[in-house]
Design a protein around this motif. Structure first.
Motif, mmCIF file in Angstrom:
data_model
loop_
_atom_site.group_PDB
_atom_site.id
_atom_site.type_symbol
_atom_site.label_atom_id
_atom_site.label_comp_id
_atom_site.label_asym_id
_atom_site.label_seq_id
_atom_site.Cartn_x
_atom_site.Cartn_y
_atom_site.Cartn_z
ATOM 1 N N ALA A 61 37.804 5.167 25.399
ATOM 2 C CA ALA A 61 37.072 3.905 25.220
ATOM 3 C C ALA A 61 38.042 2.779 24.854
ATOM 4 N N ALA A 62 39.059 3.112 24.032
ATOM 5 C CA ALA A 62 40.059 2.108 23.668
ATOM 6 C C ALA A 62 40.784 1.620 24.924
ATOM 7 N N VAL A 63 41.071 2.545 25.835
ATOM 8 C CA VAL A 63 41.739 2.166 27.084
ATOM 9 C C VAL A 63 40.827 1.262 27.913
ATOM 10 N N VAL A 64 39.540 1.602 27.978
ATOM 11 C CA VAL A 64 38.579 0.791 28.738
ATOM 12 C C VAL A 64 38.550 -0.635 28.189
ATOM 13 N N ARG A 65 38.503 -0.762 26.852
ATOM 14 C CA ARG A 65 38.461 -2.096 26.245
ATOM 15 C C ARG A 65 39.725 -2.892 26.579
ATOM 16 N N GLU A 66 40.861 -2.206 26.505
ATOM 17 C CA GLU A 66 42.106 -2.916 26.809
ATOM 18 C C GLU A 66 42.145 -3.335 28.271
ATOM 19 N N LEU A 67 41.682 -2.446 29.159
ATOM 20 C CA LEU A 67 41.633 -2.789 30.585
ATOM 21 C C LEU A 67 40.792 -4.044 30.801
ATOM 22 N N ALA A 68 39.616 -4.080 30.173
ATOM 23 C CA ALA A 68 38.703 -5.213 30.355
ATOM 24 C C ALA A 68 39.346 -6.503 29.843
ATOM 25 N N ASP A 69 39.939 -6.434 28.652
ATOM 26 C CA ASP A 69 40.589 -7.612 28.065
ATOM 27 C C ASP A 69 41.680 -8.140 28.977
ATOM 28 N N ARG A 70 42.545 -7.235 29.400
ATOM 29 C CA ARG A 70 43.706 -7.670 30.176
ATOM 30 C C ARG A 70 43.304 -8.160 31.555
ATOM 31 N N PHE A 71 42.285 -7.515 32.126
ATOM 32 C CA PHE A 71 41.818 -7.952 33.442
ATOM 33 C C PHE A 71 41.259 -9.375 33.353
ATOM 34 N N LEU A 72 40.454 -9.619 32.313
ATOM 35 C CA LEU A 72 39.864 -10.956 32.170
ATOM 36 C C LEU A 72 40.907 -11.987 31.757
ATOM 37 N N ALA A 73 42.023 -11.512 31.193
ATOM 38 C CA ALA A 73 43.102 -12.440 30.850
ATOM 39 C C ALA A 73 43.949 -12.754 32.075
ATOM 40 N N GLY A 74 43.628 -12.141 33.205
ATOM 41 C CA GLY A 74 44.299 -12.521 34.436
ATOM 42 C C GLY A 74 45.216 -11.479 35.045
ATOM 43 N N GLU A 75 45.328 -10.294 34.418
ATOM 44 C CA GLU A 75 46.183 -9.278 35.038
ATOM 45 C C GLU A 75 45.472 -8.692 36.260
ATOM 46 N N SER A 76 46.272 -8.262 37.238
ATOM 47 C CA SER A 76 45.688 -7.761 38.477
ATOM 48 C C SER A 76 45.389 -6.269 38.359
ATOM 49 N N TRP B 141 44.690 5.313 40.868
ATOM 50 C CA TRP B 141 44.789 4.459 42.034
ATOM 51 C C TRP B 141 44.041 3.165 41.744
ATOM 52 N N GLY B 142 44.397 2.129 42.471
ATOM 53 C CA GLY B 142 43.728 0.849 42.279
ATOM 54 C C GLY B 142 42.212 0.988 42.391
ATOM 55 N N SER B 143 41.777 1.814 43.354
ATOM 56 C CA SER B 143 40.334 1.951 43.568
ATOM 57 C C SER B 143 39.646 2.638 42.386
ATOM 58 N N THR B 144 40.340 3.613 41.755
ATOM 59 C CA THR B 144 39.744 4.275 40.584
ATOM 60 C C THR B 144 39.620 3.294 39.425
ATOM 61 N N VAL B 145 40.657 2.478 39.243
ATOM 62 C CA VAL B 145 40.650 1.512 38.151
ATOM 63 C C VAL B 145 39.539 0.492 38.391
ATOM 64 N N ARG B 146 39.435 0.053 39.625
ATOM 65 C CA ARG B 146 38.404 -0.912 39.994
ATOM 66 C C ARG B 146 37.017 -0.341 39.708
ATOM 67 N N GLN B 147 36.828 0.909 40.096
ATOM 68 C CA GLN B 147 35.528 1.550 39.921
ATOM 69 C C GLN B 147 35.176 1.674 38.433
ATOM 70 N N CYS B 148 36.160 2.083 37.632
ATOM 71 C CA CYS B 148 35.933 2.269 36.207
ATOM 72 C C CYS B 148 35.620 0.927 35.555
ATOM 73 N N LEU B 149 36.447 -0.054 35.862
ATOM 74 C CA LEU B 149 36.336 -1.377 35.239
ATOM 75 C C LEU B 149 35.062 -2.096 35.672
ATOM 76 N N GLY B 150 34.664 -1.886 36.911
ATOM 77 C CA GLY B 150 33.526 -2.625 37.441
ATOM 78 C C GLY B 150 32.193 -1.927 37.233
ATOM 79 N N SER B 151 32.204 -0.714 36.662
ATOM 80 C CA SER B 151 30.955 0.038 36.563
ATOM 81 C C SER B 151 30.072 -0.539 35.467
ATOM 82 N N ALA B 152 28.761 -0.551 35.719
ATOM 83 C CA ALA B 152 27.800 -1.010 34.715
ATOM 84 C C ALA B 152 27.754 -0.006 33.564
ATOM 85 N N ARG B 153 28.095 1.241 33.875
ATOM 86 C CA ARG B 153 28.004 2.318 32.876
ATOM 87 C C ARG B 153 28.729 1.992 31.582
#
Ligand SMILES: [Zn+2]
Length: 425
Positions: free
Chosen positions: A137-152, A175-187
């Protein structure tokens, strides 16, 4: 001599190709086989069309079909063929009824916010889909923060692989697609989606808020983004503006040297009157940012700041993303990566939205990203060269609102006095 033809796990109704079934038909056609023994006719053909071609092949080959469950299939006579067709129709009807029942059951589960029971374990949660795994969950939060801060996504995927975060499926790498799926999921926001639509509040706890999820989706679903998978290539794109006309300057390599230019032909409405060499400006801005992060002024200013309203937050983030995108689109055009049609298509969409949002908003910035970096200037400086361009940009953009380039004072070498950095606080 006979042979076994087994298409394991491929239900006769799944619609997937069945390589062994095709081999069977081929062997009947070529005369290598002259009879078929099957468990049931519904294991042989999946639909009326397949049955008809099966009949044709058997007729031509003079082949007999016998089944354990439905006896011999007499395909040589009209009556026998009719029986075979009836068997097929009945089996198909049963199967459709069953998958319809399943579909309704899955939909109902979704609407009640129940977790999915099939598929891989969702990242951030235990196998039951209901219990949070804190380390993930900590990784998910960091991913969300960094993505919204502009990281690709590319940058974040690299980070996950480099830091050795295990994948939920046990796959050797992200893979990029796995990260995208995790980050973009409503779950991960505690919401249950069904066929891509959010249908209910989920029975499991959220890792990020639904608002954060909505922000992530807005970035991911932006049509302009799909055209622009290329990661950003220049440190100050979207921040650096012309001191004469206030329009964004864009960078592209020319004559082996990079510069930022205000361009009349970029679609950004520039005056074309300002130009500066890239490296010294980038170095100067970087140094000012890292020094400021460790000084008292930014922190004091940040603490004194009153928090802007939530929708202001949101609007400011969208506007900033659009500004950056406009400049990136122009760079792709200037570099010849995009042709004129693609360019005007992409800029029109973004600029219309940008203008509408700007009209709505007079002021407002997001300070969360800045707060993350306060006091870390020294660390960031030590690791700067090893950071990906995306990460470097995210740091700069967290602190800097814009970089204005003033007019040339007396020609010749780079003049630091031309550069003025405007902070976010
Ligand atoms: Zn200009």
């Amino acid at each position: 001599m006979g042979d076994e033809y087994v298409d394991n796990d491929l239900s006769a109704y799944s619609g997937k190709p069945r390589p062994e079934y095709l081999r069977l038909l081929e062997d009947l056609r070529s005369g290598r086989r002259d009879g078929v023994i099957a468990w049931h006719t519904d294991r042989l053909h999946r639909n009326p069309t397949e049955l008809e071609s099966y009949i044709a092949v058997c007729e031509a080959a003079g082949a007999d079909t016998r089944t354990v469950r439905s006896g011999a299939l007499d395909l040589a006579t009209p009556q026998g063929r009719m029986v075979a067709r009836l068997h097929g129709a009945i089996a198909r009807g049963e199967s459709e009824k069953q998958s319809d029942r399943l579909r309704r059951k899955f939909q109902q589960m979704a609407e009640e916010g129940e977790p999915k029971t099939n598929g891989p374990r969702p990242f951030g949660y235990e196998r039951d889909g209901l219990t949070i795994r804190e380390d993930e969950a900590a990784v998910v939060r960091e991913l969300a923060d960094r993505f919204l801060a502009g990281e690709s996504l590319t940058g974040l995927t690299r980070w996950l692989n480099e830091t050795g975060v295990p994948t939920p499926t046990g796959a050797p790498r992200w893979w990029g697609s796995t990260v995208r799926q995790c980050l973009g999921s409503a779950r991960i926001s505690g919401q249950r989606a069904y066929h891509g639509q959010i249908v209910a509040a989920a029975k499991w706890p959220a890792i990020i808020t639904p608002e954060t999820h909505a922000r992530i989706r807005r970035v991911l679903d932006d049509p302009a983004r799909k055209r622009l998978r290329t990661p950003s290539r220049y440190l100050l794109t979207g921040l650096i503006v012309c001191g004469r006309c206030d329009r964004p300057m864009i960078s592209h390599p020319k004559g082996g040297r990079r510069g930022y230019d205000c361009r009349r032909d970029s679609g950004l409405g520039g005056c074309g009157g300002t130009s500066v060499i890239a490296e010294p400006v980038e170095e100067l801005v970087r140094d000012q940012v890292l020094t400021a992060l460790d000084g008292p002024e930014l922190e004091t200013a940040l603490l004194a700041q009153t928090e802007p309203a939530d929708d202001e937050h949101r609007l400011a983030a969208v506007i900033e993303a659009d500004r950056l995108r406009m400049a990136e689109i122009s760079e792709l055009f200037a570099d010849g990566v995009m042709d004129r049609d693609q360019f005007s298509h992409a800029t029109r969409r973004v600029s219309e939205r940008l203008q509408a949002n700007l009209d709505q908003l007079t002021a407002g910035t997001d300070h969360r990203d800045l707060a993350r970096h306060i006091g870390r200037g020294k660390d960031l400086r030590a690791g700067w060269e090893a950071m990906a361009l995306d990460q470097q940009r995210a740091v700069i953009r967290a602190v800097v609102a814009s970089v204005r380039i003033g007019p040339v004072q007396h020609g010749g070498r780079f003049q630091p006095g031309r550069v003025s950095v405007h902070w976010r606080v």
